[in-house]
Design a protein around this motif. Structure first.
Motif, mmCIF file in Angstrom:
data_model
loop_
_atom_site.group_PDB
_atom_site.id
_atom_site.type_symbol
_atom_site.label_atom_id
_atom_site.label_comp_id
_atom_site.label_asym_id
_atom_site.label_seq_id
_atom_site.Cartn_x
_atom_site.Cartn_y
_atom_site.Cartn_z
ATOM 1 N N ALA A 31 7.377 7.129 -7.165
ATOM 2 C CA ALA A 31 5.929 6.926 -7.143
ATOM 3 C C ALA A 31 5.487 5.744 -6.275
ATOM 4 O O ALA A 31 4.524 5.885 -5.509
ATOM 5 C CB ALA A 31 5.405 6.779 -8.571
ATOM 6 N N PRO A 32 6.150 4.579 -6.341
ATOM 7 C CA PRO A 32 5.651 3.447 -5.532
ATOM 8 C C PRO A 32 5.653 3.720 -4.031
ATOM 9 O O PRO A 32 4.657 3.449 -3.344
ATOM 10 C CB PRO A 32 6.616 2.308 -5.899
ATOM 11 C CG PRO A 32 7.130 2.670 -7.256
ATOM 12 C CD PRO A 32 7.241 4.160 -7.235
ATOM 13 N N ASN A 34 5.743 6.651 -2.536
ATOM 14 C CA ASN A 34 4.821 7.747 -2.233
ATOM 15 C C ASN A 34 3.384 7.253 -2.158
ATOM 16 O O ASN A 34 2.593 7.720 -1.328
ATOM 17 C CB ASN A 34 4.947 8.853 -3.287
ATOM 18 C CG ASN A 34 6.210 9.672 -3.115
ATOM 19 O OD1 ASN A 34 6.727 9.807 -2.007
ATOM 20 N ND2 ASN A 34 6.720 10.216 -4.202
ATOM 21 N N ASP A 35 3.039 6.295 -3.009
ATOM 22 C CA ASP A 35 1.694 5.713 -2.961
ATOM 23 C C ASP A 35 1.466 4.983 -1.636
ATOM 24 O O ASP A 35 0.370 5.037 -1.066
ATOM 25 C CB ASP A 35 1.491 4.749 -4.123
ATOM 26 C CG ASP A 35 1.349 5.456 -5.470
ATOM 27 O OD1 ASP A 35 1.137 6.687 -5.474
ATOM 28 O OD2 ASP A 35 1.438 4.770 -6.508
ATOM 29 N N VAL A 38 0.716 7.540 1.092
ATOM 30 C CA VAL A 38 -0.664 8.016 1.032
ATOM 31 C C VAL A 38 -1.613 6.981 1.630
ATOM 32 O O VAL A 38 -2.541 7.313 2.380
ATOM 33 C CB VAL A 38 -1.053 8.357 -0.422
ATOM 34 C CG1 VAL A 38 -2.549 8.639 -0.530
ATOM 35 C CG2 VAL A 38 -0.262 9.554 -0.909
ATOM 36 N N GLU A 39 -1.370 5.722 1.330
ATOM 37 C CA GLU A 39 -2.196 4.651 1.906
ATOM 38 C C GLU A 39 -2.110 4.661 3.430
ATOM 39 O O GLU A 39 -3.130 4.538 4.128
ATOM 40 C CB GLU A 39 -1.719 3.298 1.365
ATOM 41 C CG GLU A 39 -2.391 2.096 2.016
ATOM 42 C CD GLU A 39 -1.668 0.800 1.711
ATOM 43 O OE1 GLU A 39 -1.875 -0.169 2.471
ATOM 44 O OE2 GLU A 39 -0.897 0.744 0.741
ATOM 45 N N HIS A 58 3.090 15.613 -7.267
ATOM 46 C CA HIS A 58 2.197 14.585 -7.801
ATOM 47 C C HIS A 58 1.521 13.781 -6.696
ATOM 48 O O HIS A 58 0.359 13.380 -6.825
ATOM 49 C CB HIS A 58 2.960 13.638 -8.717
ATOM 50 C CG HIS A 58 3.513 14.286 -9.946
ATOM 51 N ND1 HIS A 58 3.011 15.458 -10.465
ATOM 52 C CD2 HIS A 58 4.536 13.915 -10.768
ATOM 53 C CE1 HIS A 58 3.693 15.796 -11.546
ATOM 54 N NE2 HIS A 58 4.629 14.875 -11.759
ATOM 55 N N THR A 59 2.240 13.542 -5.609
ATOM 56 C CA THR A 59 1.668 12.749 -4.516
ATOM 57 C C THR A 59 0.512 13.493 -3.857
ATOM 58 O O THR A 59 -0.527 12.901 -3.545
ATOM 59 C CB THR A 59 2.741 12.407 -3.471
ATOM 60 O OG1 THR A 59 3.884 11.879 -4.139
ATOM 61 C CG2 THR A 59 2.219 11.388 -2.481
ATOM 62 N N LYS A 62 -2.569 13.216 -5.990
ATOM 63 C CA LYS A 62 -3.241 11.926 -5.802
ATOM 64 C C LYS A 62 -4.035 11.923 -4.496
ATOM 65 O O LYS A 62 -5.167 11.444 -4.443
ATOM 66 C CB LYS A 62 -2.217 10.796 -5.786
ATOM 67 C CG LYS A 62 -1.584 10.489 -7.126
ATOM 68 C CD LYS A 62 -0.600 9.327 -6.986
ATOM 69 C CE LYS A 62 0.071 9.000 -8.305
ATOM 70 N NZ LYS A 62 1.040 7.871 -8.172
ATOM 71 N N ALA A 63 -3.429 12.462 -3.445
ATOM 72 C CA ALA A 63 -4.099 12.496 -2.148
ATOM 73 C C ALA A 63 -5.359 13.352 -2.185
ATOM 74 O O ALA A 63 -6.315 13.093 -1.453
ATOM 75 C CB ALA A 63 -3.137 13.006 -1.080
ATOM 76 N N ASP A 196 7.421 -3.447 -3.442
ATOM 77 C CA ASP A 196 7.187 -2.259 -4.260
ATOM 78 C C ASP A 196 7.696 -0.983 -3.616
ATOM 79 O O ASP A 196 7.385 0.115 -4.071
ATOM 80 C CB ASP A 196 5.680 -2.110 -4.536
ATOM 81 C CG ASP A 196 5.125 -3.279 -5.313
ATOM 82 O OD1 ASP A 196 5.843 -3.809 -6.189
ATOM 83 O OD2 ASP A 196 3.984 -3.681 -5.035
ATOM 84 N N SER A 197 8.487 -1.090 -2.560
ATOM 85 C CA SER A 197 8.869 0.104 -1.804
ATOM 86 C C SER A 197 10.351 0.442 -1.878
ATOM 87 O O SER A 197 10.802 1.331 -1.181
ATOM 88 C CB SER A 197 8.472 -0.064 -0.336
ATOM 89 O OG SER A 197 9.247 -1.083 0.264
#
Length: 208
Positions: A31-32, A34-35, A38-39, A58-59, A62-63, A196-197
């Motif tokens: 999740a981290p 993938n977030d 998206v950013e 899930h990603t 969110k997108a 966080d990656s």
């Protein structure tokens, strides 16, 4: 500690009952990064977006909240992951916001110049001929479209020591950058690993 071969193979292509468990674990573990992907996509409301190796989906869900007038698509070659994503996100699928297709990323099931943005995280290790996959990503992107590619490089010795090279082809950062360029992209940014990656490098590139 080196991952057992059975777990490494499930990471590549989840299948069976064990694969269903892997799907749930991967959704949390990745999740981290993938977030971050998206950013880095810098999504616009009407963007058409493709995730290559979408897994749990899930990603993309969110997108969808950012590209709220667009269509988001995901492709994966694991039937377990495909079914999981279809079931877990059925409301968005029914609404026409998300679509999931079963298939390989070396022959993407889409017409040329379909997407504005595309991304893929932790997939390049499993591409025997990575240039073929990256050229397919270029083919389905519109000229000027954005690609975000996330991976842990060979310079990360702890990663190389953990995953068996019989399953994972872990490439040096410079090699991946060269492959992206040869596939028809211009490098715009290389995001170095952050706290966080999980030591993931992100390449942001523009289709030329």
């Amino acid at each position: 500690m080196r991952k057992p071969m059975i777990i490494a193979r499930q990471g590549r292509k989840p299948n069976g009952l064990l694969g269903q468990l892997v799907a749930r674990i991967m959704a949390k573990e990745t999740a981290p990064e993938n977030d971050i992907a998206v950013e880095l996509l810098a999504l616009e409301p009407r963007d058409r977006v493709l995730e290559i190796g979408c897994g749990h989906g899930h990603t993309l869900a969110k997108a969808a909240a950012l590209a709220h007038q667009g269509v988001l698509s995901g492709v994966d070659f694991s039937w377990v992951m495909h079914r999981y994503a279809m079931r877990r996100h059925r409301a968005l699928v029914r609404a026409g916001r998300l679509e999931f297709r079963f298939g390989g990323s070396d022959q993407l099931p889409y017409e040329a110049a379909t997407f504005d943005k595309a991304f893929s995280v932790h997939t390049i290790y499993f591409w025997t001929e990575p240039l073929d996959h990256l050229r397919e990503a270029r083919r389905v992107l519109k000229p000027g479209g954005r690609l975000v590619l996330g991976f842990r490089p060979a310079e990360d010795e702890s990663f190389r020591a953990t995953f068996p090279d019989e399953v994972y082809a872990i490439r040096p950062r410079a090699e991946v950058v060269d492959l992206v360029r040869r596939a028809g992209f211009e490098i715009q940014e290389i995001r170095e690993p952050g706290p966080d990656s999980r030591r993931v490098v992100f390449i942001v590139a523009r289709a030329i």
